[in-house]
Design a protein around this motif. Structure first.
Motif, mmCIF file in Angstrom:
data_model
loop_
_atom_site.group_PDB
_atom_site.id
_atom_site.type_symbol
_atom_site.label_atom_id
_atom_site.label_comp_id
_atom_site.label_asym_id
_atom_site.label_seq_id
_atom_site.Cartn_x
_atom_site.Cartn_y
_atom_site.Cartn_z
ATOM 1 N N LEU A 88 14.101 -0.232 3.394
ATOM 2 C CA LEU A 88 12.832 -0.486 3.394
ATOM 3 C C LEU A 88 11.492 -0.598 5.009
ATOM 4 O O LEU A 88 10.743 0.010 4.855
ATOM 5 N N LEU A 89 12.653 -1.021 5.325
ATOM 6 C CA LEU A 89 12.197 -0.013 7.071
ATOM 7 C C LEU A 89 11.919 1.287 6.781
ATOM 8 O O LEU A 89 10.893 2.213 8.047
ATOM 9 N N ALA A 90 12.316 1.941 6.329
ATOM 10 C CA ALA A 90 12.615 3.056 6.304
ATOM 11 C C ALA A 90 11.137 4.009 5.782
ATOM 12 O O ALA A 90 10.799 4.842 5.966
ATOM 13 N N THR A 91 11.217 3.500 4.983
ATOM 14 C CA THR A 91 9.831 3.249 3.946
ATOM 15 C C THR A 91 8.351 2.681 4.397
ATOM 16 O O THR A 91 7.172 3.347 4.438
ATOM 17 N N ILE A 92 8.104 2.425 5.500
ATOM 18 C CA ILE A 92 6.788 1.369 5.433
ATOM 19 C C ILE A 92 7.215 2.173 7.362
ATOM 20 O O ILE A 92 8.075 2.382 8.302
ATOM 21 N N PRO A 93 5.699 3.066 7.382
ATOM 22 C CA PRO A 93 5.715 4.113 9.085
ATOM 23 C C PRO A 93 5.401 2.489 9.923
ATOM 24 O O PRO A 93 5.346 1.544 9.778
ATOM 25 N N GLU A 94 5.888 2.768 11.515
ATOM 26 C CA GLU A 94 5.911 1.764 12.645
ATOM 27 C C GLU A 94 4.478 1.387 12.789
ATOM 28 O O GLU A 94 4.394 0.501 13.416
ATOM 29 N N VAL A 99 10.131 -12.800 4.905
ATOM 30 C CA VAL A 99 10.200 -11.230 3.941
ATOM 31 C C VAL A 99 9.505 -11.336 3.128
ATOM 32 O O VAL A 99 8.477 -10.447 2.544
ATOM 33 N N GLY A 100 8.856 -12.226 2.438
ATOM 34 C CA GLY A 100 7.536 -11.980 0.821
ATOM 35 C C GLY A 100 6.562 -12.501 1.953
ATOM 36 O O GLY A 100 5.680 -11.226 1.114
ATOM 37 N N ALA A 101 6.229 -12.986 3.090
ATOM 38 C CA ALA A 101 4.542 -12.847 3.701
ATOM 39 C C ALA A 101 4.835 -11.969 3.970
ATOM 40 O O ALA A 101 3.357 -11.534 4.602
ATOM 41 N N ALA A 102 5.153 -10.996 5.037
ATOM 42 C CA ALA A 102 5.314 -9.493 5.341
ATOM 43 C C ALA A 102 5.384 -8.309 4.408
ATOM 44 O O ALA A 102 4.305 -7.928 4.417
ATOM 45 N N GLY A 103 6.309 -8.645 2.836
ATOM 46 C CA GLY A 103 5.481 -7.911 2.548
ATOM 47 C C GLY A 103 4.208 -7.393 1.208
ATOM 48 O O GLY A 103 3.472 -6.760 1.622
ATOM 49 N N THR A 130 -4.418 8.931 -3.130
ATOM 50 C CA THR A 130 -3.221 9.137 -3.850
ATOM 51 C C THR A 130 -1.979 8.646 -3.139
ATOM 52 O O THR A 130 -0.881 8.872 -3.259
ATOM 53 N N ILE A 131 -1.596 9.787 -2.048
ATOM 54 C CA ILE A 131 -1.146 9.306 -1.143
ATOM 55 C C ILE A 131 -0.473 7.410 -0.522
ATOM 56 O O ILE A 131 0.399 7.715 -0.252
ATOM 57 N N LEU A 132 -1.889 6.672 -0.026
ATOM 58 C CA LEU A 132 -1.704 5.393 -0.034
ATOM 59 C C LEU A 132 -0.480 4.490 -1.356
ATOM 60 O O LEU A 132 -0.174 4.139 -1.043
ATOM 61 N N GLU A 133 -2.034 5.311 -2.364
ATOM 62 C CA GLU A 133 -1.070 4.510 -3.426
ATOM 63 C C GLU A 133 0.850 5.200 -3.937
ATOM 64 O O GLU A 133 1.809 4.338 -4.219
ATOM 65 N N MET A 134 1.105 6.365 -3.377
ATOM 66 C CA MET A 134 2.186 6.619 -3.683
ATOM 67 C C MET A 134 3.047 5.854 -2.454
ATOM 68 O O MET A 134 4.410 4.804 -2.887
ATOM 69 N N LYS A 135 2.352 5.648 -1.367
ATOM 70 C CA LYS A 135 3.971 4.319 -0.920
ATOM 71 C C LYS A 135 3.369 3.717 -0.765
ATOM 72 O O LYS A 135 4.377 2.611 -0.744
ATOM 73 N N PHE A 136 2.074 2.819 -1.315
ATOM 74 C CA PHE A 136 2.441 0.990 -1.561
ATOM 75 C C PHE A 136 3.421 1.120 -2.765
ATOM 76 O O PHE A 136 3.958 0.156 -2.474
ATOM 77 N N TYR A 137 3.783 2.062 -4.360
ATOM 78 C CA TYR A 137 4.154 1.832 -4.493
ATOM 79 C C TYR A 137 6.258 1.864 -4.176
ATOM 80 O O TYR A 137 6.775 1.433 -4.449
ATOM 81 N N ARG A 138 6.281 2.646 -3.281
ATOM 82 C CA ARG A 138 7.354 2.814 -2.917
ATOM 83 C C ARG A 138 7.692 1.674 -2.194
ATOM 84 O O ARG A 138 8.776 1.163 -1.567
ATOM 85 N N ILE A 139 6.944 1.107 -1.416
ATOM 86 C CA ILE A 139 7.742 0.445 -0.179
ATOM 87 C C ILE A 139 7.357 -1.390 -1.080
ATOM 88 O O ILE A 139 8.428 -1.944 -0.898
ATOM 89 N N GLN A 140 7.160 -1.397 -2.094
ATOM 90 C CA GLN A 140 6.663 -2.155 -3.644
ATOM 91 C C GLN A 140 7.991 -2.252 -4.375
ATOM 92 O O GLN A 140 8.608 -3.897 -4.357
ATOM 93 N N TYR A 141 8.398 -1.260 -4.305
ATOM 94 C CA TYR A 141 9.831 -0.659 -4.970
ATOM 95 C C TYR A 141 10.853 -1.563 -3.931
ATOM 96 O O TYR A 141 11.542 -1.922 -4.365
ATOM 97 N N ALA A 142 10.631 -0.735 -2.876
ATOM 98 C CA ALA A 142 11.442 -1.125 -1.969
ATOM 99 C C ALA A 142 11.804 -2.811 -1.550
ATOM 100 O O ALA A 142 12.596 -3.831 -1.428
ATOM 101 N N LEU A 143 10.724 -3.709 -1.558
ATOM 102 C CA LEU A 143 10.634 -4.769 -1.118
ATOM 103 C C LEU A 143 10.854 -6.143 -2.411
ATOM 104 O O LEU A 143 12.344 -7.163 -2.638
ATOM 105 N N ASP A 144 10.737 -4.920 -3.440
ATOM 106 C CA ASP A 144 10.909 -5.780 -4.374
ATOM 107 C C ASP A 144 13.148 -5.985 -4.237
ATOM 108 O O ASP A 144 13.297 -6.983 -5.146
#
Length: 149
Positions: A138-144, A23-27, A79-93
């Motif tokens: 986390l899966l809902a946050t990451i696009p396919e 999970v950590g490596a994939a994140g 900005t959208i990419l950075e916002m997605k980055f932070y959402r994914i990072q939060y869900a992963l953490d």
């Protein structure tokens, strides 16, 4: 959950220890992809601005391509990419936190710190449900796919 329901706490712990680094490596890979895409977008925006400046042309400011902070590298896409980055990072953490908590709980169950087997199983099952919920988040946050970068 099936291993815990059968009372095999040790095997559950081994499976969890196999999952956590994956999970950590994939994140890391996902976050690096988003970070690189945001940086590439910012670099492209600055390159366009520099080309316009070196050509001594009168630059027309397009409000659709400049971020809210007035910085030409802060494009809406970056900005959208950075916002997605932070959402994914939060869900992963959050997921990694619950996985670690469950790992500790399994260790306590193996040592007998949680009492007899049945209460330990119930606590571990509850934590595994939390892990599952965070994984689904986390899966809902990451696009396919990462198309559109």
């Amino acid at each position: 959950p099936e291993l815990i329901a059968k009372g095999d706490i040790e095997q559950t712990g081994l499976v969890l220890l196999d999952i956590i680094p994956k999970v950590g490596a994939a994140g890391i890979v996902i976050l690096q992809t988003y970070g690189k895409a945001a940086n590439d977008e910012r670099n492209a925006a600055m390159k366009e601005k520099n080309i316009a400046n070196t050509a001594n042309t009168q630059e027309v400011v397009d409000s659709d391509t400049i971020g809210i902070d007035g910085n030409p590298s802060s494009t809406p896409k970056a900005t959208i990419l950075e916002m997605k980055f932070y959402r994914i990072q939060y869900a992963l953490d959050e997921l990694k936190g619950y996985l670690g908590e469950t790992d500790v709980l399994i260790g306590q169950g193996l040592r007998g710190d949680l009492g007899v087997s049945a209460p330990a199983q119930l606590q571990i099952l509850s934590n595994l449900q939390d892990c599952r919920r965070e994984f689904d988040t986390l899966l809902a946050t990451i696009p396919e796919t990462f198309t559109g970068f």
